[in-house]
Design a protein around this motif. Structure first.
Motif, PDB file in Angstrom:
ATOM      1  N   ALA A   1     -28.334  11.352 -19.944  1.00  0.00           N
ATOM      2  CA  ALA A   1     -28.791  10.606 -21.109  1.00  0.00           C
ATOM      3  C   ALA A   1     -27.626   9.875 -21.761  1.00  0.00           C
ATOM      4  CB  ALA A   1     -29.451  11.551 -22.106  1.00  0.00           C
ATOM      5  N   GLY A   2     -27.875   8.641 -22.161  1.00  0.00           N
ATOM      6  CA  GLY A   2     -26.884   7.878 -22.918  1.00  0.00           C
ATOM      7  C   GLY A   2     -25.714   7.353 -22.135  1.00  0.00           C
ATOM      8  N   LEU A   3     -25.812   7.325 -20.806  1.00  0.00           N
ATOM      9  CA  LEU A   3     -24.698   6.825 -20.000  1.00  0.00           C
ATOM     10  C   LEU A   3     -24.626   5.301 -20.086  1.00  0.00           C
ATOM     11  CD1 LEU A   3     -25.047   8.965 -16.746  1.00  0.00           C
ATOM     12  CD2 LEU A   3     -23.499   9.326 -18.683  1.00  0.00           C
ATOM     13  N   PRO A   4     -23.435   4.719 -20.008  1.00  0.00           N
ATOM     14  CA  PRO A   4     -23.335   3.257 -19.992  1.00  0.00           C
ATOM     15  C   PRO A   4     -23.916   2.684 -18.706  1.00  0.00           C
ATOM     16  CG  PRO A   4     -21.190   4.268 -19.586  1.00  0.00           C
ATOM     17  CD  PRO A   4     -22.115   5.380 -19.954  1.00  0.00           C
ATOM     18  N   ALA A   5     -24.387   1.459 -18.790  1.00  0.00           N
ATOM     19  CA  ALA A   5     -24.916   0.773 -17.610  1.00  0.00           C
ATOM     20  C   ALA A   5     -23.745   0.293 -16.750  1.00  0.00           C
ATOM     21  CB  ALA A   5     -25.775  -0.407 -18.034  1.00  0.00           C
ATOM     22  N   VAL A   6     -23.803   0.592 -15.466  1.00  0.00           N
ATOM     23  CA  VAL A   6     -22.772   0.141 -14.528  1.00  0.00           C
ATOM     24  C   VAL A   6     -23.357  -1.034 -13.738  1.00  0.00           C
ATOM     25  CG1 VAL A   6     -21.184   0.813 -12.700  1.00  0.00           C
ATOM     26  CG2 VAL A   6     -21.974   2.527 -14.349  1.00  0.00           C
ATOM     27  N   ILE A   7     -22.723  -2.188 -13.844  1.00  0.00           N
ATOM     28  CA  ILE A   7     -23.279  -3.396 -13.247  1.00  0.00           C
ATOM     29  C   ILE A   7     -22.194  -4.162 -12.492  1.00  0.00           C
ATOM     30  CG2 ILE A   7     -25.036  -3.631 -15.052  1.00  0.00           C
ATOM     31  CD1 ILE A   7     -23.272  -5.878 -16.260  1.00  0.00           C
ATOM     32  N   ALA A   8     -22.624  -4.964 -11.540  1.00  0.00           N
ATOM     33  CA  ALA A   8     -21.743  -5.922 -10.888  1.00  0.00           C
ATOM     34  C   ALA A   8     -22.339  -7.321 -10.974  1.00  0.00           C
ATOM     35  CB  ALA A   8     -21.515  -5.536  -9.423  1.00  0.00           C
ATOM     36  N   ARG A   9     -23.528  -7.406 -11.564  1.00  0.00           N
ATOM     37  CA  ARG A   9     -24.219  -8.688 -11.732  1.00  0.00           C
ATOM     38  C   ARG A   9     -25.048  -8.613 -13.000  1.00  0.00           C
ATOM     39  NH1 ARG A   9     -27.413  -9.726  -6.742  1.00  0.00           N
ATOM     40  NH2 ARG A   9     -25.477 -10.690  -5.993  1.00  0.00           N
ATOM     41  N   VAL A  10     -25.001  -9.669 -13.799  1.00  0.00           N
ATOM     42  CA  VAL A  10     -25.787  -9.749 -15.025  1.00  0.00           C
ATOM     43  C   VAL A  10     -27.163 -10.322 -14.676  1.00  0.00           C
ATOM     44  CG1 VAL A  10     -25.958 -10.824 -17.300  1.00  0.00           C
ATOM     45  CG2 VAL A  10     -23.730 -10.074 -16.438  1.00  0.00           C
ATOM     46  N   PRO A  11     -28.242  -9.709 -15.120  1.00  0.00           N
ATOM     47  CA  PRO A  11     -29.568 -10.253 -14.824  1.00  0.00           C
ATOM     48  C   PRO A  11     -29.809 -11.575 -15.543  1.00  0.00           C
ATOM     49  CG  PRO A  11     -29.750  -8.371 -16.308  1.00  0.00           C
ATOM     50  CD  PRO A  11     -28.319  -8.439 -15.874  1.00  0.00           C
ATOM     51  N   THR A  12     -29.777 -12.660 -14.811  1.00  0.00           N
ATOM     52  CA  THR A  12     -30.026 -13.992 -15.351  1.00  0.00           C
ATOM     53  C   THR A  12     -30.429 -14.918 -14.220  1.00  0.00           C
ATOM     54  OG1 THR A  12     -29.065 -15.886 -16.551  1.00  0.00           O
ATOM     55  CG2 THR A  12     -27.594 -14.649 -15.107  1.00  0.00           C
ATOM     56  N   ARG A  13     -31.214 -15.929 -14.543  1.00  0.00           N
ATOM     57  CA  ARG A  13     -31.569 -16.948 -13.553  1.00  0.00           C
ATOM     58  C   ARG A  13     -30.669 -18.175 -13.664  1.00  0.00           C
ATOM     59  NH1 ARG A  13     -37.933 -17.594 -14.464  1.00  0.00           N
ATOM     60  NH2 ARG A  13     -37.189 -17.497 -16.626  1.00  0.00           N
ATOM     61  N   ALA A  14     -29.825 -18.205 -14.689  1.00  0.00           N
ATOM     62  CA  ALA A  14     -28.923 -19.336 -14.874  1.00  0.00           C
ATOM     63  C   ALA A  14     -27.835 -19.326 -13.807  1.00  0.00           C
ATOM     64  CB  ALA A  14     -28.293 -19.282 -16.270  1.00  0.00           C
ATOM     65  N   LYS A  15     -27.442 -20.509 -13.378  1.00  0.00           N
ATOM     66  CA  LYS A  15     -26.383 -20.609 -12.364  1.00  0.00           C
ATOM     67  C   LYS A  15     -25.024 -20.477 -13.053  1.00  0.00           C
ATOM     68  CE  LYS A  15     -26.717 -22.498  -8.532  1.00  0.00           C
ATOM     69  NZ  LYS A  15     -26.691 -23.357  -7.331  1.00  0.00           N
ATOM     70  N   VAL A  16     -24.717 -19.243 -13.390  1.00  0.00           N
ATOM     71  CA  VAL A  16     -23.478 -18.939 -14.090  1.00  0.00           C
ATOM     72  C   VAL A  16     -22.900 -17.661 -13.503  1.00  0.00           C
ATOM     73  CG1 VAL A  16     -24.735 -17.686 -15.904  1.00  0.00           C
ATOM     74  CG2 VAL A  16     -22.440 -18.529 -16.368  1.00  0.00           C
ATOM     75  N   VAL A  17     -21.570 -17.632 -13.350  1.00  0.00           N
ATOM     76  CA  VAL A  17     -20.863 -16.435 -12.903  1.00  0.00           C
ATOM     77  C   VAL A  17     -19.784 -16.128 -13.932  1.00  0.00           C
ATOM     78  CG1 VAL A  17     -21.326 -16.809 -10.451  1.00  0.00           C
ATOM     79  CG2 VAL A  17     -19.262 -17.795 -11.486  1.00  0.00           C
ATOM     80  N   PHE A  18     -19.158 -14.952 -13.810  1.00  0.00           N
ATOM     81  CA  PHE A  18     -18.233 -14.486 -14.834  1.00  0.00           C
ATOM     82  C   PHE A  18     -16.916 -14.077 -14.179  1.00  0.00           C
ATOM     83  CE2 PHE A  18     -22.615 -13.509 -15.987  1.00  0.00           C
ATOM     84  CZ  PHE A  18     -22.736 -14.285 -17.133  1.00  0.00           C
ATOM     85  N   LEU A  19     -15.840 -14.665 -14.662  1.00  0.00           N
ATOM     86  CA  LEU A  19     -14.511 -14.416 -14.115  1.00  0.00           C
ATOM     87  C   LEU A  19     -13.836 -13.308 -14.903  1.00  0.00           C
ATOM     88  CD1 LEU A  19     -12.153 -15.230 -12.242  1.00  0.00           C
ATOM     89  CD2 LEU A  19     -11.493 -16.920 -13.975  1.00  0.00           C
ATOM     90  N   THR A  20     -13.325 -12.302 -14.182  1.00  0.00           N
ATOM     91  CA  THR A  20     -12.601 -11.198 -14.814  1.00  0.00           C
ATOM     92  C   THR A  20     -11.263 -11.017 -14.120  1.00  0.00           C
ATOM     93  OG1 THR A  20     -13.559  -9.491 -13.377  1.00  0.00           O
ATOM     94  CG2 THR A  20     -14.781 -10.052 -15.371  1.00  0.00           C
ATOM     95  N   VAL A  21     -10.284 -10.492 -14.870  1.00  0.00           N
ATOM     96  CA  VAL A  21      -8.941 -10.283 -14.336  1.00  0.00           C
ATOM     97  C   VAL A  21      -8.379  -8.997 -14.914  1.00  0.00           C
ATOM     98  CG1 VAL A  21      -8.494 -12.763 -14.080  1.00  0.00           C
ATOM     99  CG2 VAL A  21      -7.851 -11.608 -16.195  1.00  0.00           C
ATOM    100  N   ASP A  22      -7.320  -8.507 -14.270  1.00  0.00           N
ATOM    101  CA  ASP A  22      -6.551  -7.387 -14.808  1.00  0.00           C
ATOM    102  C   ASP A  22      -5.762  -7.899 -16.012  1.00  0.00           C
ATOM    103  OD1 ASP A  22      -4.554  -5.468 -15.359  1.00  0.00           O
ATOM    104  OD2 ASP A  22      -4.592  -4.751 -13.298  1.00  0.00           O
ATOM    105  N   ASP A  23      -5.758  -7.136 -17.094  1.00  0.00           N
ATOM    106  CA  ASP A  23      -5.100  -7.653 -18.301  1.00  0.00           C
ATOM    107  C   ASP A  23      -3.596  -7.816 -18.136  1.00  0.00           C
ATOM    108  OD1 ASP A  23      -4.346  -4.990 -18.366  1.00  0.00           O
ATOM    109  OD2 ASP A  23      -4.649  -4.761 -20.524  1.00  0.00           O
ATOM    110  N   ALA A  24      -2.979  -7.083 -17.200  1.00  0.00           N
ATOM    111  CA  ALA A  24      -1.548  -7.293 -16.955  1.00  0.00           C
ATOM    112  C   ALA A  24      -1.328  -8.662 -16.304  1.00  0.00           C
ATOM    113  CB  ALA A  24      -0.997  -6.180 -16.067  1.00  0.00           C
ATOM    114  N   ASP A  25      -2.205  -9.017 -15.361  1.00  0.00           N
ATOM    115  CA  ASP A  25      -2.109 -10.338 -14.743  1.00  0.00           C
ATOM    116  C   ASP A  25      -2.396 -11.443 -15.756  1.00  0.00           C
ATOM    117  OD1 ASP A  25      -1.542  -9.205 -12.293  1.00  0.00           O
ATOM    118  OD2 ASP A  25      -3.636  -9.123 -11.679  1.00  0.00           O
TER     119      ASP A  25
END
Length: 293
Positions: free
Chosen positions: A122-146
């Motif tokens: 109960a109450g666990l965070p959602a683990v995702i690798a893709r956001v549910p959307t139909r929009a043609k959009v992606v999300f760029l992430t990086v290591d904060d040290a980089d």
């Protein structure tokens, strides 16, 4: 919603058919004017007495935008697009990154993707690798040290492309640690991010993407709602796809990282450019992850 009577009940005296017909015609005219007024006003609060009395100026007021302000905004947008196009050319891109769509008015409801689950609770965070959307959009992430690479920061600012930075490769992997030590590590990291942004972060990415059910429980104890992993991993000159189609999908989270074989210098900007080239070629814009989760 109030039901408004358009006409008062009136007592019509027997003054002949002509008088009655004239009154009906005048009533229809007033009703038409009232409806036209509503259409012109758009969305607004209309009082019943406004419709009944048909008083000029009694209903909602429509203010036309200042043409000079519109022209100024258009010129600012034109200059920004020109700067972005020039920056794209300077960084070796075929064109400026596509403009992301407007963020959703309501963020989507997130659940853990089945392949990313580590158990139930109960109450666990959602683990995702893709956001549910139909929009043609992606999300760029990086290591904060980089992300502290000044060349990377400058390039992303000049291209006006959003990205999200998470502590990852340089932090200790969590699963071997006892639960209390994991909780302390996660909460300490979130506290550092709060000091930088001014608000407690709801997103957390475990170092190297390694986690267990206990890690998720400790993350929940630290106020984490979402654990964003990634579907694609970009390095200089290459994108590794998790799925067989070898194409981006709407809502994909992409990790841009340095290539350890080449060292850190200059590697992250090259990896980010690879993401931008691929996204543009496949018709995708890069959006801000925090606008969606």
């Amino acid at each position: 919603m109030q039901i408004v009577r358009l006409f008062r009940s009136v007592r019509v005296r027997d003054e002949g058919a002509g008088a009655v017909a004239g009154a009906a015609a005048r009533a229809r005219g007033l009703a038409a004017l009232s409806v036209l007024g509503l259409l012109a006003a758009g969305c607004g609060v209309v009082r019943g007495e406004d419709l009944l009395d048909n008083e000029p100026g009694a209903g909602p007021t429509v203010v036309a935008p200042d043409p000079r302000a519109l022209l100024s905004q258009a010129r600012m947008l034109e200059r920004a697009q020109a700067r972005q196009a020039a920056a794209a050319k300077r960084y070796g891109l075929a064109g400026a990154p596509l403009s992301p769509p407007r963020p959703p008015a309501f963020k989507p409801f997130l659940t853990t993707e089945p392949r990313l689950a580590r158990g139930k609770g109960a109450g666990l965070p959602a683990v995702i690798a893709r956001v549910p959307t139909r929009a043609k959009v992606v999300f760029l992430t990086v290591d904060d040290a980089d992300a502290k690479d000044p060349d990377f920061v400058r390039m992303m600012r000049e291209l006006d492309v959003p990205y999200s930075a998470f502590p990852m490769a340089h932090q200790r992997v969590l699963p071997p640690l006892p639960a209390a030590a994991q909780r302390d590590a996660i909460c300490d990291q979130q506290d550092l991010r709060k000091r930088a942004s001014g608000r407690w972060p709801a997103l957390f990415r475990p170092p190297l993407g390694a986690y267990t059910l206990e890690t998720l429980r400790m993350a929940a104890a630290c106020g984490v709602r979402v654990v964003p992993l990634w579907n694609e991993e970009a390095s200089p000159g290459r994108i590794a796809y998790r799925e067989r189609g070898h194409r981006l999908q709407p809502g994909d989270i992409v990790l841009a990282r340095t290539d350890p074989r080449r060292g850190r210098h200059g590697a992250l900007p090259e990896a980010a450019r690879e993401v931008l080239r691929t996204a543009r070629a496949q018709g995708f814009a890069v959006g801000a992850l925090e606008d969606y989760v």
